[in-house]
Scaffold this active site. Sequence first.
Site, PDB file in Angstrom:
ATOM      1  N   PHE A   7      20.758   4.809  -0.722  1.00 56.64           N
ATOM      2  CA  PHE A   7      22.026   4.681  -0.793  1.00 56.64           C
ATOM      3  C   PHE A   7      22.377   5.319  -1.074  1.00 56.64           C
ATOM      4  CE2 PHE A   7      22.907  -0.060  -2.195  1.00 56.64           C
ATOM      5  CZ  PHE A   7      21.329  -0.748  -2.357  1.00 56.64           C
ATOM      6  N   LEU A   8      23.054   6.714   0.462  1.00 63.97           N
ATOM      7  CA  LEU A   8      23.255   7.572   0.909  1.00 63.97           C
ATOM      8  C   LEU A   8      24.233   7.499   1.613  1.00 63.97           C
ATOM      9  CD1 LEU A   8      21.591  10.521  -1.841  1.00 63.97           C
ATOM     10  CD2 LEU A   8      24.352  10.378  -2.284  1.00 63.97           C
TER      11      LEU A   8
ATOM     12  N   LYS B 240      26.723  -7.279   5.047  1.00 60.87           N
ATOM     13  CA  LYS B 240      25.695  -5.697   5.115  1.00 60.87           C
ATOM     14  C   LYS B 240      24.958  -6.510   6.229  1.00 60.87           C
ATOM     15  CE  LYS B 240      22.045  -6.065   2.807  1.00 60.87           C
ATOM     16  NZ  LYS B 240      20.807  -5.649   1.148  1.00 60.87           N
TER      17      LYS B 240
ATOM     18  N   CYS C 113      28.419  -9.326  -4.462  1.00 60.04           N
ATOM     19  CA  CYS C 113      27.915  -8.556  -6.434  1.00 60.04           C
ATOM     20  C   CYS C 113      28.533  -6.962  -6.786  1.00 60.04           C
ATOM     21  CB  CYS C 113      26.643  -8.182  -5.894  1.00 60.04           C
ATOM     22  SG  CYS C 113      25.806 -10.147  -6.622  1.00 60.04           S
TER      23      CYS C 113
ATOM     24  N   GLY D 144      29.798   4.582   4.751  1.00 64.49           N
ATOM     25  CA  GLY D 144      30.513   3.175   5.542  1.00 64.49           C
ATOM     26  C   GLY D 144      32.292   3.321   5.090  1.00 64.49           C
TER      27      GLY D 144
ATOM     28  N   THR E 183      24.239 -12.274 -13.493  1.00 60.33           N
ATOM     29  CA  THR E 183      24.671 -11.114 -13.705  1.00 60.33           C
ATOM     30  C   THR E 183      25.510 -12.043 -15.230  1.00 60.33           C
ATOM     31  OG1 THR E 183      23.971 -10.900 -11.755  1.00 60.33           O
ATOM     32  CG2 THR E 183      25.327  -9.292 -13.119  1.00 60.33           C
TER      33      THR E 183
ATOM     34  N   LYS F  53      21.654  -4.615 -16.072  1.00 59.07           N
ATOM     35  CA  LYS F  53      21.364  -4.932 -14.530  1.00 59.07           C
ATOM     36  C   LYS F  53      22.750  -4.791 -14.233  1.00 59.07           C
ATOM     37  CE  LYS F  53      22.441  -8.281 -11.237  1.00 59.07           C
ATOM     38  NZ  LYS F  53      21.486  -7.732  -9.588  1.00 59.07           N
TER      39      LYS F  53
END
Length: 437
Positions: free
Chosen positions: A252-253, A324, A263, A256, A122, A207
Site C-alpha cells: 500500500f505504498l 483496480k 470501501c 496513483g 462494514t 474494521k
Amino acid sequence: MEKICIIGVGYVGLVSGAGLSEFGNEVTCVDLDEERIKQLNNGEIPIYEPGLKSLVKTNYNNKKLRFSSDINKSIKNSKIIFIAVGTPQKKDGEADLSYVYAVANSIADNLNHYKIICTKSTVPVGSGEEIEKILLSKNDAKLFDYVSNPEFLREGSAVNDFMIPDRLVIGSRSNKAFSLMKNVYRPLFINETPIINTSVETAEMIKYASNAFLALKISYINEIANLCEAVGADVHQVAKAMGQDGRISPKFLHPGPGFGGSCFPKDTLALSFLGTKNKLPLKTIEAAIEVNNNQSIRMVEKLIFLLDNKISNKKIAILGLAFKPNTDDVREAASRKIIPELIKLGAQINAYDPVAMDNFKHHFPDINYFNSWEDAITGTDACVILTEWNELRGIDLRKLKSLMSKPVILDTKNILSVSKLKNLEFKYDNVGRKISL
Ligand code: NAD
Ligand code: UGA
C-alpha cells in the site's frame, strides 16, 4: 458444520457463501434481487472475481451452496445468519444502515429457534447494539446471540483472501457464539489463523481502523510522490527503501490517481463522521480524504499541461476503467472522477477496459467504447492509463506510438518504462517519478 444463511449476494456475500460452503458448511445465499438469484441458479456469476466461478460451481454441484430469494424461509432453516448487504454513504458521509436494519427486521420476524446473527457488512461502532435492539423488540434474548465478524477481503483477490485470511475477528459477548463461529471457520481454526475474540464494539472499530489506515498510507505516498516530482526524486525507490523497514512494509505504498472502490472512500468518510459525532475529529483521516480528492484533480491538471492547455476537441484514450485490476467494479473509480472533468473541458473520450466496460456504460453511456486498447488509442491525441491491468503493463509502446495521432501519455499507475518512453520520444508524465517532457 453449520447451516448458514447469507443475506446479500454481492461481492462479500457471494465470496463468503462460496468460501463457507467450501469449509464444509451448508450455505444458502439470499438476495432481494431475484434476477441475480436466477442467474446464479443458472450457473452464471454476476460479478468478475478470479477463481469464484469454479468455487461456486463445485459447491453448488455438491449441494453445499444454494441460492434463493425466499429470505424468510432461508432464515428459518438456518442456525447462523450472516448480514452482508451494502452500507453505502449518505450525503453527509455517515454510513447508511437502512439495508442492514431492514435485514435485521426480517431476521427478527423469523427467529423460530436459537440462532447466531452475525454482521459481515462494514458497520460503524454502535450498529451491533442497534441490531440487537431490533431483534429484542420481537424476540426473547435467549433466542439469539449477536456477533460482529467483519470481512477483510479485497476485490480481485477475494477468494484467496477469504480462504487464507491474515486474521479472523469475532466480536461477541457469548462463549457459545464464539465456539459456534469457530466451527463455521473450522479449517482456518485448525490452520492456526490468528483469531481475535473481542467485544462487538471493538470488532466494528477494527474494521474501520484497518481500512482507514490503508487509505491513509496511500494518501501519504501520493503526497510524497507529488513532492518527489517537485524536488526531482523517484517515489518508487523511496517507497521501496521505506518498505524494507519491517515497521513500515512495502504494501500500500503505490502512488496513483487516488484510492477508489466501494470501501475506502465511504469507510474513511464514515469513520471521520463517527469521530466528529463523538467530538474527537480524526484529523489524519480527514487529511487522507482531502489528499485523495485532490489527487484525481492533479491528474487532470497533468494532462492539461501535457496537451499545452489545449484539451477542447482533443481525442483522449482512457485505458482502464475499473477501480483496480482483476475486478469489474467501477464504484468510486478514478475513471469516474477524471472522465467527467475531461468531458467538461471539451475532450472526446475513447475508453477501454478488459472487463469493466459493461458496468461503466451504465454511468457513461455516451463515450466511445472499444474492444481493444489498440482500437481505443487509434487516432487519439493523448492516452491516460488509470488501471494497472497486466495487459496494459505489457503494451507494445512502438505500436502504441504508431497508432496514436500524437505520442502523449499520462501513466497514473506508473506501469510503463520511463526509459523506453524517453527513447521513443513520447511526451510523458506519471506520478512521482522523473518526468521526461
Ligand atoms: P454489494 O452492493 O455488492 O452487494 C449487496 C447485496 O445486498 C446486493 O446484491 C443487494 O441486492 C443485496 N441486498 C440489499 N438489501 C437486501 C435485503 N434487505 N435483503 C437481501 N438482500 C439485500 O455490496 P458488497 O460490496 O458485497 O459489500 C457489502 C458489505 O461488505 C458492505 O458493508 C461493505 O463495506 C463490506 N465489505 C465489502 C468488501 C468488498 O470488497 N466489496 C470487502 C469487505 C467488506
Ligand atoms: C479494501 C481493503 O484492502 C480490504 O482489506 C477491505 O476488506 C476492503 O477494502 C473493504 O472493506 O471493502 P479493495 O477496496 O477491494 O479492498 O481494494 P484495495 O486493493 O485495497 O484497493 C483500494 C484502492 O486503493 C484501489 O483504488 C487501489 O488502486 C488503491 N491503491 C491500493 C493504491 O492507490 N495504492 C496502493 O498501494 C494500494
